[in-house]
Design an enzyme around this catalytic site. Structure first.
Site, PDB file in Angstrom:
ATOM      1  CB  THR A  94      17.387  63.970 -41.560  1.00 32.92           C
ATOM      2  OG1 THR A  94      17.525  64.743 -42.780  1.00 32.92           O
ATOM      3  CG2 THR A  94      15.748  63.842 -41.667  1.00 32.92           C
TER       4      THR A  94
ATOM      5  NE  ARG B   5      18.391  68.966 -51.287  1.00 35.61           N
ATOM      6  CZ  ARG B   5      18.701  68.113 -50.364  1.00 35.61           C
ATOM      7  NH1 ARG B   5      18.319  68.570 -49.021  1.00 35.61           N
ATOM      8  NH2 ARG B   5      19.048  66.737 -50.253  1.00 35.61           N
ATOM      9  CB  VAL B   6      12.430  70.130 -51.433  1.00 26.88           C
ATOM     10  CG1 VAL B   6      11.361  69.435 -50.372  1.00 26.88           C
ATOM     11  CG2 VAL B   6      11.798  71.579 -51.403  1.00 26.88           C
ATOM     12  N   GLY B   7      14.802  68.194 -49.931  1.00 30.44           N
ATOM     13  CA  GLY B   7      15.219  66.875 -50.101  1.00 30.44           C
ATOM     14  C   GLY B   7      14.163  65.604 -49.785  1.00 30.44           C
ATOM     15  CG  ASP B   8      15.020  62.010 -47.900  1.00 30.72           C
ATOM     16  OD1 ASP B   8      15.750  63.111 -47.436  1.00 30.72           O
ATOM     17  OD2 ASP B   8      14.800  60.796 -47.111  1.00 30.72           O
TER      18      ASP B   8
ATOM     19  N   GLY C  66      19.346  63.012 -49.727  1.00 33.04           N
ATOM     20  CA  GLY C  66      17.926  62.991 -49.983  1.00 33.04           C
ATOM     21  C   GLY C  66      17.431  62.617 -51.359  1.00 33.04           C
TER      22      GLY C  66
END
Lengths: 343, 343
Positions: free
Chosen positions: A210, A238-241, A264
């Site tokens: 990131t 999937r979604v991270g931070d 994340g």
């Protein structure tokens, strides 16, 4: 007559106050960036690779700083800065985004304005060349904060944001990373240099790639931006931070601007970016103490690997990370500094 | 001989400590719920409608409380409770989810465990009968925190979670709400009774119909759950605060469990749920003072309409809202209470 003098005096005072408020103060202008944290060690690095990263980080800093010095806003600066990193295959964002389990490149990004607490975020987009620009459009051109998937892409298209064929995001090295990890049948975050292979500038999988930027402009306003391709071999949408306001991205003039990079899931559960801001606001911690408390203590106990960049309204900043290395840099008073390793 | 006595004594003490730690304490067991906030006034209500809401809220409370009294965890309780509301067309979640601009029902949900800070969240799913159950599976059966869209549905299917045809979520009243608002060409949140029409139990569009629950179990552990259909006429894959950990949903044994309902964009920008927890943790605010500070002061200044339910580890709770009304209730010591209006 005396009335007129008072009136004149009042006008003068009002103008002075107004001038003091709007007069740009370039002395504190600061820009801080990260290009991902992880197992980044000298052993895993080649001189060519190190040079490429240092040059690109410096370029990103110079581009954003030029915006700030010209009187641009912190929002303009963080967007311009992370676009440089999105356009480079070196980082896991935009052009260099990693592959999902299905062989796609799904990207997330968020931006936040510390002056207004306005924010914009997108997740799981596959055709937007610069996800950060789309996130900014969500913030400025819609009544929403977060848009995802095909809907977000439709919105970006309507805003005349550059759309590319998904093949634009294909890079051989990222694709090879997917093939390698698919054999292991587990997900992996960017920048995992653990293999020690350095036959190619990109060959090692890297963890937590990131990228992000935080800036303080001449008007005293903070902003934060984060953009990512997520985890190699990620699946199930999937979604991270990164696109989660308060987790990977946060900005508030009353405390600080934060952009995070790391595992994340842990960063979401620890609400990392807002926790740093809350420690400053409610416990009067300095930005350094707050960021270190969260990254070097809380996240370490929690098992969450990664780092953050955090910047306050006086131009004080901190770049703590609990991994082996973090691509990072800062520019202030025209002096740019770029770091990769711990020492 | 004396050695053996010491050994016996040590064993006894260890058992006593272990027993004291695990001995369930049913005296503080508490469950608090909300069924959405908005322009809910007596003028907009019919006796039939009020009765239907009160009965369903009470049923949801009783179902979750029975879980807690049988020694179930707070996670079990909040899931069972919000499933009752998801299965009812009265609330904007599950069966009663509102329609997007494209005539779909896209749902979001999140759950968090205050003991472990583990969390699960899904967004933009259209075929999962009980989104909260899928969110819990993300938390317990995956390495991720957030999954969205088709990927989340694929995961849910693999976990044998009940999948339904999207037509299951069709309710005539919600569809009519979409048609009405489409004429106005703007988005609208659930529970907007502003029109004053009350010809039918569901006819008025209602604002902020998100539902949620927070619970304290006999083991002293907190949990929070939130589930929603979002905004009527929402577009571009808009996601609100419900599935955002720290915004609409948060739980930490060290502070409190929170579930929010309101104008999601403001709740995301204010990181509402985590801010309440941070005020308790860093400023030693009571759960009541913290929740009221955020909902009745910060959100009001900010322009964010809605409310929260918040519960601490001693069974103290707060249900503040800055809108005209909020469907809400609590159960403790076997006594259930259900409220709709301000007074």
């Amino acid at each position: 007559m005396r009335k007129n003098v008072y009136l004149l005096l009042a006008c003068f005072l009002l103008s002075a106050v107004s001038f003091a408020q709007t007069k740009p103060d370039y002395s504190k202008v600061t820009l801080v960036i990260h290009g991902g944290a992880g197992t980044i060690t000298r052993q895993n690095m080649t001189p060519e690779k190190e040079k490429a990263y240092r040059e690109k980080l410096n370029e990103a800093l110079q581009v954003g700083y030029a915006v700030l010095k010209k009187g641009g806003t912190s929002l303009d600066a963080v967007e311009a800065t992370v676009k440089v990193m999105e356009d480079s295959p070196l980082f896991n964002a935009g052009k260099g985004a990693v592959f999902t389990s299905e062989g796609k490149n799904e990207m997330d990004a968020a931006i936040m304005d510390g002056k207004t607490l306005k924010a914009g975020s997108i997740a799981s987009v596959t055709t937007i060349k610069n996800p950060i620009t789309a996130a900014r459009a969500v913030m400025e051109k819609s009544e929403h904060v977060m848009m995802i998937g095909a809907g977000a892409e439709k919105f970006a298209q309507m805003q005349q944001i550059e759309i590319v064929d998904p093949s634009y995001f294909y890079t051989e090295t990222r694709y090879q990373q997917l093939q390698k990890i698919k054999d292991k049948e587990k997900t992996q975050l960017d920048h995992d240099g653990g293999t020690g292979s350095n036959e190619n500038i990109f060959t090692e999988g890297n963890k937590f790639g990131t990228v992000g930027a935080v800036a303080l402009d001449a008007y005293g306003n903070l902003a934060a931006a984060t953009t990512t391709g997520g985890m190699t071999n990620k699946r199930y949408g999937r979604v991270g931070d990164a696109p989660i306001i308060g987790a990977g991205t946060y900005a508030d003039n009353a405390s600080c601007a934060v952009s995070a990079t790391g595992h994340g899931e842990y960063f979401i559960r620890a609400v990392v970016a807002h926790d740093i801001a809350a420690l400053m606001k409610y416990k009067n911690y300095s930005v350094k103490k707050a960021a270190e408390e969260v990254v070097m203590k809380k996240l370490v106990e929690f098992g969450g690997e990664g780092g953050v960049i955090a910047l306050d309204r006086n131009g004080n900043f901190s770049m703590p990370f609990n991994s082996a290395g973090m691509y990072r840099g800062a520019i202030k008073n025209g002096k740019a500094e770029v770091y990769i390793y711990k020492d």
